[in-house]
Design an enzyme around this catalytic site. Structure first.
Site, PDB file in Angstrom:
ATOM      1  N   HIS A   1       0.872  -1.182   0.000  1.00 14.47           N
ATOM      2  CA  HIS A   1       0.000   0.000   0.000  1.00 14.47           C
ATOM      3  C   HIS A   1       0.905   1.228   0.000  1.00 14.47           C
ATOM      4  CE1 HIS A   1       0.459  -0.215   4.598  1.00 14.47           C
ATOM      5  NE2 HIS A   1       1.059   0.892   4.245  1.00 14.47           N
TER       6      HIS A   1
ATOM      7  N   HIS B   1      10.817  -0.484   2.519  1.00 11.83           N
ATOM      8  CA  HIS B   1      10.789   0.980   2.508  1.00 11.83           C
ATOM      9  C   HIS B   1      11.136   1.527   3.889  1.00 11.83           C
ATOM     10  CE1 HIS B   1       6.577   0.080   3.629  1.00 11.83           C
ATOM     11  NE2 HIS B   1       6.267   1.351   3.805  1.00 11.83           N
TER      12      HIS B   1
ATOM     13  N   GLU C   1       6.181  -3.877   7.967  1.00 13.45           N
ATOM     14  CA  GLU C   1       4.782  -4.128   7.574  1.00 13.45           C
ATOM     15  C   GLU C   1       4.623  -5.538   6.981  1.00 13.45           C
ATOM     16  OE1 GLU C   1       3.284   0.435   6.496  1.00 13.45           O
ATOM     17  OE2 GLU C   1       3.848  -0.890   4.865  1.00 13.45           O
TER      18      GLU C   1
ATOM     19  N   HIS D   1      -2.387   3.842  10.140  1.00 14.32           N
ATOM     20  CA  HIS D   1      -1.258   4.765  10.291  1.00 14.32           C
ATOM     21  C   HIS D   1      -1.684   5.951  11.141  1.00 14.32           C
ATOM     22  CE1 HIS D   1      -0.598   2.465   6.585  1.00 14.32           C
ATOM     23  NE2 HIS D   1       0.686   2.705   6.693  1.00 14.32           N
TER      24      HIS D   1
HETATM   25  C1  DHB Z   1       4.627   5.571   1.929  1.00 12.61           C
HETATM   26  C2  DHB Z   1       4.562   4.205   2.209  1.00 12.61           C
HETATM   27  C3  DHB Z   1       3.786   3.738   3.267  1.00 12.61           C
HETATM   28  O1  DHB Z   1       3.694   2.427   3.635  1.00 12.61           O
HETATM   29  C4  DHB Z   1       3.024   4.611   4.013  1.00 12.61           C
HETATM   30  O2  DHB Z   1       2.237   4.119   4.971  1.00 12.61           O
HETATM   31  C5  DHB Z   1       3.102   5.982   3.755  1.00 12.61           C
HETATM   32  C6  DHB Z   1       3.892   6.448   2.709  1.00 12.61           C
HETATM   33  C7  DHB Z   1       5.434   6.075   0.800  1.00 12.61           C
HETATM   34  O3  DHB Z   1       6.225   5.340   0.207  1.00 12.61           O
HETATM   35  O4  DHB Z   1       5.274   7.255   0.445  1.00 12.61           O
HETATM   36 FE    FE Z   2       2.391   2.051   5.408  1.00 11.83          FE
END
Ligand code: DHB
Ligand code: FE
Length: 287
Positions: free
Chosen positions: A12, A196, A243, A59
């Site tokens: 996501h 990420h 995650e 979040h």
């Molecule tokens: C991004 C990724 C995420 O999992 C999130 O919750 C918020 C932002 C991103 O890559 O911008």
């Molecule tokens: Fe996220």
């Protein structure tokens, strides 16, 4: 009897939702990402379940640092779309399957998993972006094509649950669904990830090799993968890569984990980047 017929895994990213809402999906940056979901949208139209049990993380929208449930099961009949600061996304609210959710709560809690039950839980991008990716544009007046049961997992504030615990919970969810006395086709989705990191000196971290090995192992040796400690996720996949433990809940609910046949891989896709995130996607169907 209700039965789980497939599991779906997808990342996501809020920007994916914004790209869809603002009509940017055919722009050069986004086109390759959405192309990877064309098969999935057709597959979902051909294999529409009655209910999607959707494992995701909030979040700090439904929850905050005021209270931090580790595993929060949505038992509501209706889920509003959260306002994450720019107004709610222009997508429909989701309709819950309250009866099956109540049954899963009963079964899983009696198997000693201490779930938190939530009757009001606005759904944020962790939930609506996987729906949008898999279902495509839904008219604002329309409805999602199935009911949902959300399971919100705390992967935001340490301590977060282990991959091992998530994998065990998936197995308990499978047993719970299988003991529901109504003929329902259920999918289980694991969302979030892949690598990420959104903060600190390593912000922007992506690890293609690690992600693809994670996908290989999720398919072929999930029980071993579930033993991986948090520190490996954080080191190799970035702080938000944690995650990915949520994918182990969905994988734990598949038949092979309970001694049945291996699932069939229908689709696998990987794309870098979407915003700051590596996007992974997998569809496993029960044999
Ligand atoms: C991004 C990724 C995420 O999992 C999130 O919750 C918020 C932002 C991103 O890559 O911008
Ligand atoms: Fe996220």
């Amino acid at each position: 009897m209700a039965r789980i017929t497939a599991s779906v895994y997808t990342s996501h990213v809020p920007a994916i939702g914004a790209a869809m809402d603002l009509g940017k999906t055919q722009e050069a940056y986004w086109q390759p990402l959405f192309a990877g979901y064309e098969y999935s949208r057709q597959w979902l139209r051909d294999n529409t379940p009655d209910v999607v049990f959707l494992v995701y993380n909030d979040h700090a929208n439904a929850f905050s640092l005021d209270f931090i449930p580790t595993f929060a099961l949505g038992t509501a009949a209706h889920y509003e779309v959260a306002d994450e600061g720019w107004g709610p996304r222009p997508v429909p609210p989701a309709e819950g399957h309250a009866e099956l959710a109540a049954h899963i709560a009963q079964s899983v809690i009696q198997e000693d998993f201490d779930l938190t039950l939530v009757n009001r839980m606005p759904i944020d991008h962790g939930f609506t972006v996987p729906l949008s990716l898999m279902c495509g544009e839904v008219p604002p007046t329309g409805q999602w094509p199935f009911k949902v049961i959300p399971l919100a997992v705390n992967v935001v504030q340490y301590p977060v649950p282990s991959g091992r615990r998530c994998f065990q919970l998936g197995q308990a969810i499978r047993r719970a669904v299988a003991s529901f006395d109504e003929d329902l086709n259920v999918h289980i989705w694991g969302t979030g990830g892949m690598t990420h990191q959104l903060q600190g000196p390593r912000a922007g971290l992506i690890n293609r090799d690690w992600d693809n090995r994670f996908l290989d192992r999720l398919i072929a040796e999930p029980a071993q993968l579930a033993q991986m400690p948090h520190i490996d996720y954080v080191r190799e996949a970035g702080s938000e890569g944690i995650e990915l433990v949520m994918w182990l809940i969905a994988r734990g609910a598949m038949a092979d984990v309970a001694g049945g046949p291996a699932p069939v891989q229908k689709h696998r896709f990987y794309h870098v980047p979407a915003s700051n995130t590596a996007v992974g996607h997998l569809i496993l169907e029960e044999a």
